[in-house]
Design a protein around this motif. Structure first.
Motif, mmCIF file in Angstrom:
data_model
loop_
_atom_site.group_PDB
_atom_site.id
_atom_site.type_symbol
_atom_site.label_atom_id
_atom_site.label_comp_id
_atom_site.label_asym_id
_atom_site.label_seq_id
_atom_site.Cartn_x
_atom_site.Cartn_y
_atom_site.Cartn_z
ATOM 1 N N TYR A 1 0.829 -1.209 0.000
ATOM 2 C CA TYR A 1 0.000 0.000 0.000
ATOM 3 C C TYR A 1 0.869 1.268 0.000
ATOM 4 O O TYR A 1 0.564 2.246 -0.697
ATOM 5 N N MET A 2 1.966 1.271 0.753
ATOM 6 C CA MET A 2 2.845 2.441 0.839
ATOM 7 C C MET A 2 3.820 2.528 -0.337
ATOM 8 O O MET A 2 4.550 3.524 -0.458
ATOM 9 N N GLY A 3 3.842 1.505 -1.198
ATOM 10 C CA GLY A 3 4.753 1.535 -2.340
ATOM 11 C C GLY A 3 6.203 1.309 -1.954
ATOM 12 O O GLY A 3 7.113 1.839 -2.600
ATOM 13 N N TRP A 4 6.409 0.512 -0.912
ATOM 14 C CA TRP A 4 7.769 0.286 -0.412
ATOM 15 C C TRP A 4 8.381 -1.028 -0.920
ATOM 16 O O TRP A 4 9.460 -1.411 -0.465
ATOM 17 N N PHE A 5 7.717 -1.692 -1.831
ATOM 18 C CA PHE A 5 8.215 -3.009 -2.232
ATOM 19 C C PHE A 5 9.613 -2.931 -2.839
ATOM 20 O O PHE A 5 10.462 -3.791 -2.593
ATOM 21 N N SER A 6 9.884 -1.893 -3.651
ATOM 22 C CA SER A 6 11.213 -1.758 -4.253
ATOM 23 C C SER A 6 12.274 -1.543 -3.184
ATOM 24 O O SER A 6 13.398 -2.047 -3.300
ATOM 25 N N TYR A 7 11.907 -0.827 -2.105
ATOM 26 C CA TYR A 7 12.875 -0.605 -1.027
ATOM 27 C C TYR A 7 13.154 -1.907 -0.264
ATOM 28 O O TYR A 7 14.283 -2.153 0.168
ATOM 29 N N VAL A 8 12.111 -2.711 -0.103
ATOM 30 C CA VAL A 8 12.308 -3.999 0.564
ATOM 31 C C VAL A 8 13.243 -4.883 -0.253
ATOM 32 O O VAL A 8 14.150 -5.542 0.289
ATOM 33 N N ALA B 1 15.514 -3.836 -2.401
ATOM 34 C CA ALA B 1 16.861 -3.263 -2.309
ATOM 35 C C ALA B 1 17.512 -3.599 -0.967
ATOM 36 O O ALA B 1 18.708 -3.895 -0.899
ATOM 37 N N LEU B 2 16.717 -3.567 0.111
ATOM 38 C CA LEU B 2 17.250 -3.903 1.431
ATOM 39 C C LEU B 2 17.696 -5.360 1.481
ATOM 40 O O LEU B 2 18.736 -5.686 2.081
ATOM 41 N N LEU B 3 16.939 -6.237 0.838
ATOM 42 C CA LEU B 3 17.311 -7.649 0.808
ATOM 43 C C LEU B 3 18.624 -7.859 0.065
ATOM 44 O O LEU B 3 19.506 -8.595 0.532
ATOM 45 N N LEU B 4 18.793 -7.199 -1.092
ATOM 46 C CA LEU B 4 20.040 -7.322 -1.849
ATOM 47 C C LEU B 4 21.222 -6.751 -1.066
ATOM 48 O O LEU B 4 22.319 -7.316 -1.074
ATOM 49 N N ALA B 5 20.988 -5.609 -0.374
ATOM 50 C CA ALA B 5 22.059 -5.027 0.438
ATOM 51 C C ALA B 5 22.446 -5.955 1.588
ATOM 52 O O ALA B 5 23.628 -6.078 1.935
ATOM 53 N N PHE B 6 21.449 -6.623 2.169
ATOM 54 C CA PHE B 6 21.738 -7.566 3.251
ATOM 55 C C PHE B 6 22.591 -8.726 2.746
ATOM 56 O O PHE B 6 23.542 -9.151 3.414
ATOM 57 N N LEU B 7 22.286 -9.232 1.542
ATOM 58 C CA LEU B 7 23.076 -10.321 0.970
ATOM 59 C C LEU B 7 24.515 -9.881 0.709
ATOM 60 O O LEU B 7 25.471 -10.617 0.974
ATOM 61 N N ALA B 8 24.667 -8.639 0.162
ATOM 62 C CA ALA B 8 26.018 -8.130 -0.084
ATOM 63 C C ALA B 8 26.796 -7.974 1.217
ATOM 64 O O ALA B 8 27.982 -8.334 1.298
#
Length: 641
Positions: free
Chosen positions: A484-491, A493-500
């Motif tokens: 609803y808040m349109g945060w899916f792209s941020y989630v 990106a956060l997942l990829l950053a966590f993997l890195a």
């Protein structure tokens, strides 16, 4: 006169104090030429102070070939060479190279130079001198029959004779020749290689000048590079469909020919083009009786000009080296013509490219006759095969296409690609090391490797089916808010950053420590029959999946083409309503509604209605017949029995 006397005294002093004792161990060309220089009235004038004794003798030979005095040769170098090559620290080697390259260029224009033993010895002695070029150099080996040279001298001198090596594959030739001598090349081995090249050249000339395929080759002036299948104990078998014929296989620098064997003669040859753009490709192939795939001793050729692919089998008792050799040289011709077409090379330059290709095949033929501590890799000795495999090999080909005899950019590209290739080779060795045998064992390894993924999938399935309602409700609320808040792209990106971050932390913590081995519990051993049954079961399951997929596609075809109007009408109405919904509702809300619809289907409140809806949907789907199909068999010409 004083300078002449001083030089003579210096040479005599070298002999007297033992500086040339390494030359006096055996009577050899160096010793004889040194004595000749000492006795000659012009010997003092032709002695170059900057050069070592070995380099002086080699330069003297070069000056004789060029028919100019040594001093005049040095003056020409001083006038023609750029200033950077005259630096005192590099002067001796640069002048030596200048003399050697000029002499080799002139020597290779003489017919039959490969047969000349003096030419062979001179080429090797040039490498010896290259390692100790200046007067301050101390010989690291005795200049006798046991003298050896290293890879740098070999890779610098021999590419000046294109048939011996080129800058791209010279390192591999050296490594193959010196695998049993500690990385140092002996003259006996070098001479054996040149003798093999000489035989390969004679074979090329005799085959190309014969009447073999004369009518087909006359228009393009093709040269016959290899012929196989003429010996009954080593036949070549051509497979087309279910037909198999023995015959003679011939490769030229433009095409491949197969002549089926009759009782006492051969049929008219069939041509398989390699020069024209026919989208050709060749690859290894398995063959066996009645269409089985058992023996890895064949290659497949396919082009747009053929209705069916043809398979050439080259049987041998052990291994598949015979097939690998043919596959490599065919690909070399194919890659060379692709290179010519890509860069639109014509005229003399085109002939030079084909000549380089022929030289590469001749080198491989020469290396086949030499025993080595390492097996011969046919691809590694062929320029275009190497460029196809090396990382950055395309840059090497671009350099070849754009240079005018400039070796420096080419050498740089080759060096960089070989460095990258070593990493690729090491990685491939690691891959080969973890390969295991047996279907059951490979499945066990795969099961362990994907365990984290399957475990995550199982947890998501539990959430999807609301087996733990509290967790499912929490997951649903969180993702509903994110969408609803349109945060899916941020989630994401956060997942990829966590993997890195995880990878970097793991790297820092495990630096210097060996990687933990991945442990897998081996399944009970299976005999050959059990493994064959496992393969049969896997094939049956795959066949069922393909059948189910075909049924789905045929039903969709029937719906889209309105073959069954009642079902198609409902489907069209559903698609139309979906189109209106997507057109007028913002995409964020579309995604949100789809998520809520799918994720809450099996919640306690909706489970019963979902099951009823799924039942009605299955009933509707099963009521749709598949679109009819007809299998038509091509009318095949009668094959040769």
């Amino acid at each position: 006169m004083a300078a002449v006397s001083k030089t003579r005294n210096m040479i005599e002093g070298f002999v007297r104090d033992g500086s040339f004792k390494w030359l006096l161990k055996n009577r050899n060309p160096f010793h004889e030429e040194f004595e000749e220089m000492k006795m000659s009235p012009s010997g003092d004038k032709n002695w170059i102070y900057e050069l070592s004794p070995v380099a002086n003798i080699v330069v003297r030979r070069c000056s004789k070939i060029l028919n100019i005095p040594t001093r005049l040769l040095q003056e020409n170098f001083n006038e023609e060479a750029p200033d950077v090559t005259k630096d005192p620290s590099r002067y001796a080697r640069n002048f030596l190279e200048y003399s050697c390259f000029r002499a080799l260029s002139l020597s290779t224009q003489i017919s039959g130079y490969m047969e000349d033993k003096k030419f062979r010895r001179l080429t090797f002695d040039m490498m010896l001198a290259w390692e100790v070029p200046d007067a301050a150099s101390q010989p690291s080996m005795d200049i006798d029959e046991d003298a050896t040279v290293g890879i740098e001298a070999f890779s610098r001198i021999v590419p000046a004779v294109p048939i011996i090596a080129d800058v791209i594959i010279s390192d591999y030739i050296f490594e193959f020749l010196t695998a049993s001598t500690g990385g140092r090349l002996q003259f006996s081995t070098f001479e054996k290689y040149l003798s093999g090249l000489e035989r390969a050249v004679r074979k090329l000339k005799s085959q190309s000048e014969s009447s073999l395929l004369s009518s087909q080759r006359s228009g393009r002036g093709e040269r016959v590079l290899e012929v196989d299948g003429t010996v009954t104990t080593q036949p070549v078998l051509q497979h087309v469909g279910i037909s198999t014929w023995p015959g003679r296989l011939t490769l030229t620098d433009h095409a491949m020919y197969f002549e089926a064997l009759r009782v006492v003669s051969y049929d008219k040859p069939t041509v398989y083009e390699l020069a024209d753009d026919l989208k050709q490709f060749v690859k290894p192939e398995l063959t066996g009786p009645w269409g089985t795939r058992l023996f890895d001793k064949a290659f497949l050729y396919k082009s747009v000009s053929l209705s069916d692919a043809i398979v050439m089998e080259l049987p041998e008792l052990k291994g598949h080296a015979r097939r690998d050799y043919w596959l490599a040289i065919i690909r070399e011709i194919l890659y060379a013509h692709r290179f010519i077409r890509k860069f639109q090379i014509t005229g003399v330059e085109r002939d030079e490219i084909l000549l380089k290709t022929i030289f590469g095949i001749l080198r491989v033929q020469a290396l086949k006759d030499i025993s080595s501590a390492i097996p011969l890799s046919f691809e590694a000795g062929l320029m275009f095969n190497v460029c196809d495999q090396l990382p950055g090999g395309d840059r090497i080909l671009e350099t070849i296409a754009t240079s005018v005899g400039e070796l420096t950019p080419l050498e740089k590209a080759v060096k960089e690609s070989r460095s990258n290739y070593k990493m690729v080779t090491n990685a491939q060795a690691a891959v080969d090391g973890v390969k295991v045998e047996g279907i059951d064992t490979n499945l066990a390894v795969m099961k362990e490797l994907i365990f984290p993924v399957t475990e995550l999938g199982n947890r998501l399935v539990k959430l999807f089916y609301w087996e733990e309602p509290v967790k499912s409700l929490a997951f649903c609320l969180v993702f509903t808010y994110v969408i609803y808040m349109g945060w899916f792209s941020y989630v994401l990106a956060l997942l990829l950053a966590f993997l890195a971050l995880f990878m970097m932390v793991t790297r820092c913590c495990s630096r210097g420590r060996p990687v933990d081995e991945f442990k897998v519990t081996a399944p009970p051993p299976m005999n050959t029959m059990e493994q064959l049954l496992a393969v049969q079961n896997a094939i049956s399951q795959a066949e069922e999946l393909i059948q189910d997929g075909n049924v789905v596609l045929l039903k969709l075809r029937g719906l889209l083409l309105s073959i069954f109007p009642q079902a198609s009408d409902r489907f069209a109405v559903a698609l139309g309503m979906s189109a209106v919904f997507v057109a007028f509702v913002p995409i964020r809300f579309v995604v949100l509604l789809v998520f809520l619809e799918e994720f809450t289907k099996y919640s306690p409140m909706r489970r019963s209605s979902t099951e009823r809806w799924n039942r009605r949907l299955r009933e509707w789907w099963f009521s749709i017949p598949a679109a009819p199909i007809v299998l038509e068999k091509l009318k095949e010409d009668k094959k040769k029995k």
